[in-house]
Design a protein around this motif. Structure first.
Motif, PDB file in Angstrom:
ATOM      1  N   LEU A  38      42.131  24.329  28.714  1.00 26.89           N
ATOM      2  CA  LEU A  38      42.217  25.653  29.455  1.00 26.89           C
ATOM      3  C   LEU A  38      40.699  25.860  29.916  1.00 26.89           C
ATOM      4  CD1 LEU A  38      44.732  27.752  27.923  1.00 26.89           C
ATOM      5  CD2 LEU A  38      45.139  26.163  29.856  1.00 26.89           C
ATOM      6  N   GLU A  39      40.003  25.644  28.876  1.00 27.47           N
ATOM      7  CA  GLU A  39      38.473  26.090  29.475  1.00 27.47           C
ATOM      8  C   GLU A  39      37.968  24.971  30.504  1.00 27.47           C
ATOM      9  OE1 GLU A  39      35.389  27.797  26.407  1.00 27.47           O
ATOM     10  OE2 GLU A  39      36.623  26.132  25.597  1.00 27.47           O
ATOM     11  N   ALA A  40      38.432  23.685  30.425  1.00 22.08           N
ATOM     12  CA  ALA A  40      37.828  22.671  31.309  1.00 22.08           C
ATOM     13  C   ALA A  40      38.474  23.124  32.807  1.00 22.08           C
ATOM     14  CB  ALA A  40      38.339  21.249  30.643  1.00 22.08           C
ATOM     15  N   ARG A  41      39.515  23.718  32.923  1.00 17.01           N
ATOM     16  CA  ARG A  41      40.124  24.214  34.049  1.00 17.01           C
ATOM     17  C   ARG A  41      39.639  25.384  34.672  1.00 17.01           C
ATOM     18  NH1 ARG A  41      46.456  22.156  33.736  1.00 17.01           N
ATOM     19  NH2 ARG A  41      45.945  19.799  33.139  1.00 17.01           N
ATOM     20  N   GLY A  42      38.641  25.957  33.999  1.00 18.06           N
ATOM     21  CA  GLY A  42      38.033  27.403  34.622  1.00 18.06           C
ATOM     22  C   GLY A  42      38.618  28.393  33.770  1.00 18.06           C
ATOM     23  N   VAL A  43      39.542  28.338  32.873  1.00 19.08           N
ATOM     24  CA  VAL A  43      39.977  29.607  32.025  1.00 19.08           C
ATOM     25  C   VAL A  43      38.991  30.148  31.185  1.00 19.08           C
ATOM     26  CG1 VAL A  43      41.954  30.617  30.696  1.00 19.08           C
ATOM     27  CG2 VAL A  43      42.573  28.788  32.516  1.00 19.08           C
ATOM     28  N   PRO A  44      38.833  31.234  31.266  1.00 18.87           N
ATOM     29  CA  PRO A  44      37.775  31.880  30.164  1.00 18.87           C
ATOM     30  C   PRO A  44      38.284  31.587  28.813  1.00 18.87           C
ATOM     31  CG  PRO A  44      38.124  33.411  31.741  1.00 18.87           C
ATOM     32  CD  PRO A  44      38.996  32.227  32.090  1.00 18.87           C
ATOM     33  N   ARG A  45      37.331  31.319  27.583  1.00 19.39           N
ATOM     34  CA  ARG A  45      38.109  31.032  26.421  1.00 19.39           C
ATOM     35  C   ARG A  45      38.956  32.051  25.790  1.00 19.39           C
ATOM     36  NH1 ARG A  45      37.423  27.048  22.650  1.00 19.39           N
ATOM     37  NH2 ARG A  45      37.900  27.379  20.450  1.00 19.39           N
ATOM     38  N   MET A  46      38.721  33.158  25.801  1.00 23.76           N
ATOM     39  CA  MET A  46      39.540  34.332  25.510  1.00 23.76           C
ATOM     40  C   MET A  46      40.716  34.337  26.032  1.00 23.76           C
ATOM     41  SD  MET A  46      39.496  36.861  23.222  1.00 23.76           S
ATOM     42  CE  MET A  46      40.381  38.236  22.799  1.00 23.76           C
ATOM     43  N   ALA A  47      40.758  34.311  27.134  1.00 19.20           N
ATOM     44  CA  ALA A  47      42.155  34.032  27.912  1.00 19.20           C
ATOM     45  C   ALA A  47      43.000  32.879  27.584  1.00 19.20           C
ATOM     46  CB  ALA A  47      41.910  34.115  29.485  1.00 19.20           C
ATOM     47  N   GLY A  48      42.242  31.777  27.380  1.00 20.75           N
ATOM     48  CA  GLY A  48      42.908  30.667  26.733  1.00 20.75           C
ATOM     49  C   GLY A  48      43.166  30.654  25.475  1.00 20.75           C
ATOM     50  N   VAL A  49      42.826  31.405  24.694  1.00 19.84           N
ATOM     51  CA  VAL A  49      43.040  31.838  23.362  1.00 19.84           C
ATOM     52  C   VAL A  49      44.516  32.514  23.373  1.00 19.84           C
ATOM     53  CG1 VAL A  49      42.666  32.913  20.978  1.00 19.84           C
ATOM     54  CG2 VAL A  49      40.873  31.474  22.099  1.00 19.84           C
ATOM     55  N   VAL A  50      44.492  33.658  24.064  1.00 20.97           N
ATOM     56  CA  VAL A  50      45.578  34.317  24.359  1.00 20.97           C
ATOM     57  C   VAL A  50      46.809  33.849  24.826  1.00 20.97           C
ATOM     58  CG1 VAL A  50      46.602  36.335  25.514  1.00 20.97           C
ATOM     59  CG2 VAL A  50      44.189  36.628  24.517  1.00 20.97           C
ATOM     60  N   VAL A  51      46.654  32.748  25.731  1.00 17.09           N
ATOM     61  CA  VAL A  51      47.696  32.113  26.367  1.00 17.09           C
ATOM     62  C   VAL A  51      48.182  31.255  25.185  1.00 17.09           C
ATOM     63  CG1 VAL A  51      48.250  30.217  27.930  1.00 17.09           C
ATOM     64  CG2 VAL A  51      47.014  32.118  28.518  1.00 17.09           C
ATOM     65  N   VAL A  52      47.440  30.511  24.328  1.00 14.80           N
ATOM     66  CA  VAL A  52      47.909  29.420  23.377  1.00 14.80           C
ATOM     67  C   VAL A  52      48.487  30.194  22.303  1.00 14.80           C
ATOM     68  CG1 VAL A  52      46.988  27.773  21.741  1.00 14.80           C
ATOM     69  CG2 VAL A  52      46.264  28.047  24.060  1.00 14.80           C
ATOM     70  N   PHE A  53      47.885  31.492  21.927  1.00 16.23           N
ATOM     71  CA  PHE A  53      48.434  31.942  20.889  1.00 16.23           C
ATOM     72  C   PHE A  53      49.775  32.691  20.984  1.00 16.23           C
ATOM     73  CE2 PHE A  53      48.566  35.334  17.696  1.00 16.23           C
ATOM     74  CZ  PHE A  53      48.195  34.896  16.597  1.00 16.23           C
ATOM     75  N   ALA A  54      49.831  33.177  22.594  1.00 18.17           N
ATOM     76  CA  ALA A  54      51.175  33.959  22.574  1.00 18.17           C
ATOM     77  C   ALA A  54      52.453  32.742  22.853  1.00 18.17           C
ATOM     78  CB  ALA A  54      51.072  34.434  23.953  1.00 18.17           C
ATOM     79  N   ALA A  55      52.053  31.593  23.419  1.00 14.83           N
ATOM     80  CA  ALA A  55      52.923  30.439  23.640  1.00 14.83           C
ATOM     81  C   ALA A  55      53.531  30.066  22.317  1.00 14.83           C
ATOM     82  CB  ALA A  55      52.232  29.470  24.398  1.00 14.83           C
ATOM     83  N   VAL A  56      52.352  29.672  21.311  1.00 18.85           N
ATOM     84  CA  VAL A  56      52.773  29.241  20.058  1.00 18.85           C
ATOM     85  C   VAL A  56      53.726  30.206  19.382  1.00 18.85           C
ATOM     86  CG1 VAL A  56      51.961  28.382  17.649  1.00 18.85           C
ATOM     87  CG2 VAL A  56      50.974  27.742  19.782  1.00 18.85           C
ATOM     88  N   THR A  57      53.394  31.338  19.264  1.00 15.05           N
ATOM     89  CA  THR A  57      54.117  32.436  18.781  1.00 15.05           C
ATOM     90  C   THR A  57      55.641  32.602  19.284  1.00 15.05           C
ATOM     91  OG1 THR A  57      51.854  33.816  18.238  1.00 15.05           O
ATOM     92  CG2 THR A  57      54.217  35.024  18.239  1.00 15.05           C
ATOM     93  N   GLY A  58      55.604  32.573  20.549  1.00 11.81           N
ATOM     94  CA  GLY A  58      57.087  32.814  21.209  1.00 11.81           C
ATOM     95  C   GLY A  58      58.030  31.552  20.767  1.00 11.81           C
ATOM     96  N   ILE A  59      57.213  30.343  20.746  1.00 15.99           N
ATOM     97  CA  ILE A  59      58.205  29.110  20.581  1.00 15.99           C
ATOM     98  C   ILE A  59      58.304  29.239  18.994  1.00 15.99           C
ATOM     99  CG2 ILE A  59      58.007  26.760  20.305  1.00 15.99           C
ATOM    100  CD1 ILE A  59      55.995  26.646  22.537  1.00 15.99           C
ATOM    101  N   PHE A  60      57.792  29.702  18.352  1.00 16.73           N
ATOM    102  CA  PHE A  60      58.046  29.723  16.639  1.00 16.73           C
ATOM    103  C   PHE A  60      59.056  30.754  16.421  1.00 16.73           C
ATOM    104  CE2 PHE A  60      57.006  30.944  12.552  1.00 16.73           C
ATOM    105  CZ  PHE A  60      57.301  29.826  11.820  1.00 16.73           C
ATOM    106  N   ALA A  61      58.946  32.033  17.121  1.00 12.07           N
ATOM    107  CA  ALA A  61      59.724  32.913  16.991  1.00 12.07           C
ATOM    108  C   ALA A  61      61.328  32.531  17.595  1.00 12.07           C
ATOM    109  CB  ALA A  61      59.489  34.177  17.745  1.00 12.07           C
TER     110      ALA A  61
END
Length: 372
Positions: free
Chosen positions: A47-70
């Motif tokens: 996501l960083e390589a595509r211009g997404v700030p690291r903090m925003a990328g972490v939030v996106v990945v974390f939310a996606a993994v948490t949602g899938i797991f739930a």
């Protein structure tokens, strides 16, 4: 005065092992958090390589993994509990078939006494252990709520896992840079090379093999569900997990599914369908999943994985199980490096070959001349 720094490294390693042994009760949430951050960092980097700030990328990945797991927990847990109930109710018929059909067949063919193998009491024992629907959850809650302090500790450890994973994922790059900055300058290149090799081994197994296991579990479960097997999810997921060892998942899954199909259907068609499902899974694994998810990277040998997990559990309990694979990967890379150094040393090489290969051109030419 030149100081031998090997003693410092040995002392540091001994202190680390002592700290792991003493701090076992509080380490699991941190180790699981480190594992989740390690698994999620590549997605954040993309996501960083595509211009997404690291903090925003972490939030996106974390939310996606948490949602899938739930979602998976909400769907899978009720289904698994239901299938465990079906298995519990099927055990008496299976035991009767084993005692009245299978054992007499073996006794007549092998001409041996098999009376000691009869399972008169196994039905009640297994049904009591499986309990009623939801009994497994009750056992877990009973163990966790044995005391108020135990309940609080269990809840705090559970809540710490996503917190630790989130902050480590956010600062992963900075943490790696600081660790690299602490490496001895004269050994930085070698240390970075060895760490990259360790990461290659771990990524090929954790990020690759575990994904293969998950995909196989889904394929097996879906295929068995399509042919109407009642224990499709339970058998498929167990077979997927057993695929950590090549062909073990296939053998375990086929065996369990054939037995379940015999008692549920009792015809040849469904037995052939079970074999077809697992054969198709093996074809997909070898032609698609392994090349795509693992590739040609060298991972840990299955026997090494089993030994590492068992040894870690024996030495340090659950913490040892969590540390087993990273330590095994590091040891594998170090052994490979030391083996390369050994083969390049005079202890391995033939001195006469060294003279021929490092001597003047005349010596080399004479060695390459044809034998008359």
């Amino acid at each position: 005065m030149i100081t031998d720094t090997r003693w410092y490294w040995a002392a540091g390693f001994a202190v680390l092992m002592l700290m792991i042994y003493l701090l076992q009760p509080i380490l699991p949430p941190f180790l699981i958090g480190i594992l989740l951050a390690y698994l999620g960092d590549p997605a954040v980097v993309r996501l960083e390589a595509r211009g997404v700030p690291r903090m925003a990328g972490v939030v996106v990945v974390f939310a996606a993994v948490t949602g899938i797991f739930a979602v998976l927990l909400l769907i899978l847990i009720p289904l698994l509990i239901n299938e465990i109930g079906i298995l519990r109710d099927s055990i008496p018929a299976m035991v009767v078939w084993f005692n009245q059909t299978a054992l007499p067949w073996f006794e007549s063919r092998l001409n041996v006494d098999v009376s000691s193998f009869r399972l008169e009491t196994v039905t009640d024992t297994i049904r009591e252990n499986l309990g009623k629907t939801g009994g497994i959850v009750g056992i877990i809650l009973q163990q966790a709520t044995r005391s108020t302090m135990a309940l609080l500790t269990w809840l705090v450890n559970l809540a710490m896992i996503p917190v630790v994973a989130f902050y480590l994922m956010r600062d992963w790059k900075e943490i790696m840079q600081r660790i690299r900055g602490l490496l001895p300058r004269q050994h930085e290149g070698l240390a970075v090379s060895l760490v990259r090799d360790c990461d290659e081994v771990l990524s090929s197994f954790i990020r690759g093999q575990l994904l293969v296991m998950l995909c196989l579990g889904v394929i097996y479960s879906l295929g068995l569900w399509l042919i109407g097997l009642e224990l499709a999810l339970l058998i498929g997921m167990v077979a997927g997990l057993a695929s950590i060892v090549p062909y073990l998942g296939f053998v375990v899954g086929v065996g369990a599914a054939l037995i379940a199909a015999i008692f549920q259907f009792g015809d040849v068609f469904h037995l052939v369908a079970v074999v077809a499902v697992f054969s198709l899974g093996q074809v997909i694994e070898s032609t698609l999943l392994v090349p795509l998810l693992v590739g040609d990277r060298i991972g840990l040998h299955p026997v090494a994985v089993i030994f590492a997990v068992l040894a870690g559990g024996q030495l340090f309990g659950f913490v040892g199980v969590l540390l087993a694979l990273p330590i095994a990967a590091v040891l594998m890379v170090l052994v490979r490096y030391m083996l390369g150094r050994y083969k390049d040393s005079s202890a391995y090489r033939d001195p006469e070959e060294d003279i021929l290969t490092t001597g003047d051109g005349q010596a080399v030419a004479e060695s390459e001349a044809p034998i008359p």
